[in-house]
Scaffold this active site. Structure first.
Site, PDB file in Angstrom:
ATOM      1  N   SER A 157      -2.127  -0.260   3.761  1.00 14.64           N
ATOM      2  CA  SER A 157      -2.538   0.095   5.115  1.00 14.64           C
ATOM      3  C   SER A 157      -4.053  -0.003   5.167  1.00 14.64           C
ATOM      4  CB  SER A 157      -2.083   1.506   5.486  1.00 14.64           C
ATOM      5  OG  SER A 157      -0.692   1.563   5.686  1.00 14.64           O
TER       6      SER A 157
ATOM      7  N   ASN B 246      -6.924   1.057   7.415  1.00 12.09           N
ATOM      8  CA  ASN B 246      -7.347   1.862   8.552  1.00 12.09           C
ATOM      9  C   ASN B 246      -7.993   3.146   8.046  1.00 12.09           C
ATOM     10  OD1 ASN B 246      -4.140   2.199   8.096  1.00 12.09           O
ATOM     11  ND2 ASN B 246      -5.081   4.195   8.440  1.00 12.09           N
TER      12      ASN B 246
ATOM     13  N   MET C 147      -2.979   5.156   4.056  1.00 14.36           N
ATOM     14  CA  MET C 147      -1.537   5.336   4.190  1.00 14.36           C
ATOM     15  C   MET C 147      -1.205   6.742   4.673  1.00 14.36           C
ATOM     16  SD  MET C 147       1.035   3.139   3.576  1.00 14.36           S
ATOM     17  CE  MET C 147       0.695   2.107   2.150  1.00 14.36           C
TER      18      MET C 147
ATOM     19  N   THR D 265       5.470   9.856   5.099  1.00  9.57           N
ATOM     20  CA  THR D 265       6.536  10.773   5.530  1.00  9.57           C
ATOM     21  C   THR D 265       6.129  12.224   5.400  1.00  9.57           C
ATOM     22  OG1 THR D 265       7.559  10.885   3.330  1.00  9.57           O
ATOM     23  CG2 THR D 265       8.323   9.130   4.806  1.00  9.57           C
TER      24      THR D 265
ATOM     25  N   ALA E  36       6.120  14.014   2.818  1.00  8.63           N
ATOM     26  CA  ALA E  36       6.910  14.717   1.801  1.00  8.63           C
ATOM     27  C   ALA E  36       6.029  15.096   0.612  1.00  8.63           C
ATOM     28  CB  ALA E  36       8.069  13.845   1.345  1.00  8.63           C
TER      29      ALA E  36
ATOM     30  N   HIS F  78       5.110   3.772  -3.375  1.00  9.56           N
ATOM     31  CA  HIS F  78       4.662   4.767  -4.358  1.00  9.56           C
ATOM     32  C   HIS F  78       4.221   4.062  -5.644  1.00  9.56           C
ATOM     33  CE1 HIS F  78       7.606   7.783  -2.253  1.00  9.56           C
ATOM     34  NE2 HIS F  78       6.507   7.559  -1.549  1.00  9.56           N
TER      35      HIS F  78
ATOM     36  N   ASN G 140      -2.919   7.624  -6.284  1.00 10.68           N
ATOM     37  CA  ASN G 140      -1.671   7.553  -7.049  1.00 10.68           C
ATOM     38  C   ASN G 140      -1.814   6.764  -8.340  1.00 10.68           C
ATOM     39  OD1 ASN G 140      -0.606   8.898  -4.858  1.00 10.68           O
ATOM     40  ND2 ASN G 140       0.410   7.115  -3.999  1.00 10.68           N
TER      41      ASN G 140
ATOM     42  N   THR H 153       1.975  11.919  -3.397  1.00 12.00           N
ATOM     43  CA  THR H 153       0.728  12.340  -2.752  1.00 12.00           C
ATOM     44  C   THR H 153       0.279  13.722  -3.172  1.00 12.00           C
ATOM     45  OG1 THR H 153       1.226  10.935  -0.841  1.00 12.00           O
ATOM     46  CG2 THR H 153      -0.439  12.642  -0.540  1.00 12.00           C
TER      47      THR H 153
END
Length: 513
Positions: free
Chosen positions: A122, A124, A128, A133, A135, A441, A475, A487
């Site tokens: 990603s 930006n 990411m 999500t 989680a 991941h 990561n 994360t």
């Protein structure tokens, strides 16, 4: 070339970069922190999760702006369609990438030989972290980093959960969620370790008194420092290379992409938190090439299916006020449950299906298993070819061993067992081993270790071996094979690393800018 300076340069504006900024700013008021990101700001609030953007068109625009070279909406590709396309060699970006991301390589010929074809990025502000999500499960037994003292790791996890606003109460508990957890716990049995039973997924989410959810991105972690005079966030600004002398990073060569304006920025501390792919890319391009850099690339196999729930499952009808019920977690707990399971309503699922009707209850089930660590699983950087941003082109060497394939089959079997307890797989979302890279991941490419023996890139505080002011975050630092969303662990490691940087500032005679 213009010469500038700062106290701390953070390359990357995702949750890890934001954690470094927050921790250092709070401990050392007056320290000048400069954060850069090669991607654009995609919303009025920098680093805001796209799910918090209420306007659908504005949300889609933010996703498209994050897609680097792919500035158009992707068509809806179901799990089943994606699997069939990959089997027949159809590896177009619209088949492999998700909204808000773009493939590392968009070249059709490259994708035919790429052993991690769905590897995505990603681009930006917020990284990411504006698409994830949210989680935040804690790792279990063998997923844990054994060489960091347990009390130190526990303290770091507690702080990470605070920064990410982690809660298991983002969705209210009710009869429907209790029924889901009952079925899941029947599936895993009673031999689980303490606190590793099926439970609501810990989520990075803030809720108000009305139950409205605000999903956590870098904006929440940064908080009010975004407006501080000593903090600067630059978008569309890439770091081309790091310049060093005798083990010290002296300058970073950065470029504002829209204007091609270049400058040399001096910094006392440099933190590279670009992601698990672009951080090693930057180090490699700078001539900082520890033996392990880009190696030990690890991603858990990702098995996904959609299930139409039986009426007796007692899940709320989607026409009710809040049909999503929640996100549920079956923790990794070897040997009893050597997998990571996640169950969510289709509205929260990272994968999509084209046949879900409003009157039906469809849930997505994702299961992951351990992928054995291997030095040979790696990113390969080109000496001559460039990517979309003019940096060394990346390709991937990545294979499943026989042990990996056995683990995948076991995970499929267990997932099918759970699916049968809830309902039936839908025609357009049958159980699928997603193409490598699909989980997003990625770990191990800048892995930490206890000594500089060629098997790691940095020490246990994320400082790169042989350099006194260069730290890596994200990561890629995780050295263990995991199945869980990474994360929370990455933020915890950044917390511990930031504390070390603060101590370094207090003990070294730095003159602040």
């Amino acid at each position: 070339m213009k010469q500038t300076e700062t106290d701390v340069l953070i390359i990357g504006s995702g949750p890890v970069g934001a954690t470094y900024a927050r921790m250092i700013h709070d401990a050392l008021p007056g320290i000048k922190i400069t954060m850069i990101d090669l991607g654009p700001k995609v919303s009025d609030t920098p680093g805001q999760h796209v799910k918090n953007i209420s306007n659908t068109q504005a949300q889609e625009k933010a996703q498209i702006l994050s897609q680097g070279p792919i500035q158009k909406p992707y068509p809806t590709i179901s799990v089943g369609e994606r699997a069939l396309a990959v089997q027949r060699g159809d590896l177009r970006p619209e088949v492999l990438a998700r909204a808000g991301t773009h493939l590392v390589s968009n070249d059709a010929e490259d994708l035919k030989t790429n052993e991690m074809p769905a590897a995505s990025l990603s681009s930006n502000v917020g990284g990411m972290g504006i698409h994830w999500t949210c989680a935040c499960p804690r790792p279990g037994n063998t997923e844990k980093i054994s060489f960091i003292p347990e009390d130190e790791l526990e303290s770091a996890f507690v702080k990470a959960e605070e920064l990410l606003c982690v809660t298991q109460n983002a969705f209210p508990q009710n009869a429907e969620s209790e029924n889901i957890l009952k079925v899941l716990n029947e599936a895993i049995g009673s031999k689980h370790s303490p606190s590793r039973q099926a439970q609501p997924m810990p989520l990075a989410c803030k809720t108000d008194e009305k139950g409205n959810r605000y999903w956590v991105g870098s904006d929440v972690i940064l908080g009010d420092i975004i407006d501080d005079v000593d903090f600067e966030l630059r978008s569309e600004t890439i770091c081309r290379r790091l310049v060093y002398n005798n083990g010290t990073i002296t300058h970073a060569e950065i470029e504002h992409l829209p204007t091609a304006t270049k400058e040399m920025m001096a910094a006392k501390i440099v933190i590279t938190a670009c992601d698990a792919l672009r951080t090693p890319q930057l180090l490699w391009h700078s001539g900082i090439r520890p033996k392990a850099l880009g190696h030990y690339l690890n991603e858990h196999p990702f098995i996904f299916t959609f299930v139409e729930l039986n009426p007796q499952s007692e899940i709320k009808n989607p026409k009710s006020a809040d049909p999503t019920v929640g996100v549920f977690w079956v923790p990794f707990d070897a040997p009893n449950h050597p997998f990571h399971g996640q169950i969510m309503h289709i509205d929260l699922s990272p994968m999509k299906t084209t046949v879900a009707e409003p009157a039906k209850q469809i849930v997505g089930m994702g299961w992951g298993c351990i992928k054995q660590l291997s030095f040979d699983d790696q990113i390969i950087f080109s000496e001559t070819e460039k990517d979309h941003y003019g940096m060394p082109k990346m390709s991937f060497q990545y294979k499943f061993s026989e042990e990996d394939l056995t683990a995948i089959e076991a995970a499929k079997k267990f997932q099918s067992k759970v699916a049968a307890l809830f309902g039936k797989e839908i025609e357009d979302g049958q159980q699928t081993l997603m193409p490598p890279g699909s989980s997003l991941h990625y770990e191990g490419t800048t892995r930490m270790g206890v000594k500089d023996d060629g098997t790691s890139v940095c020490d246990t505080y994320s400082k790169v071996w042989g350099y006194d002011n260069l730290f890596v975050g994200g990561n890629g630092v995780i050295p263990t094979a995991t199945t869980s969303n990474p994360t929370l662990t990455s933020v915890a490691l950044a917390v511990r690393s930031a504390e070390k940087i603060v101590k370094q500032f207090k003990t070294v005679e730095y003159e602040t800018v």
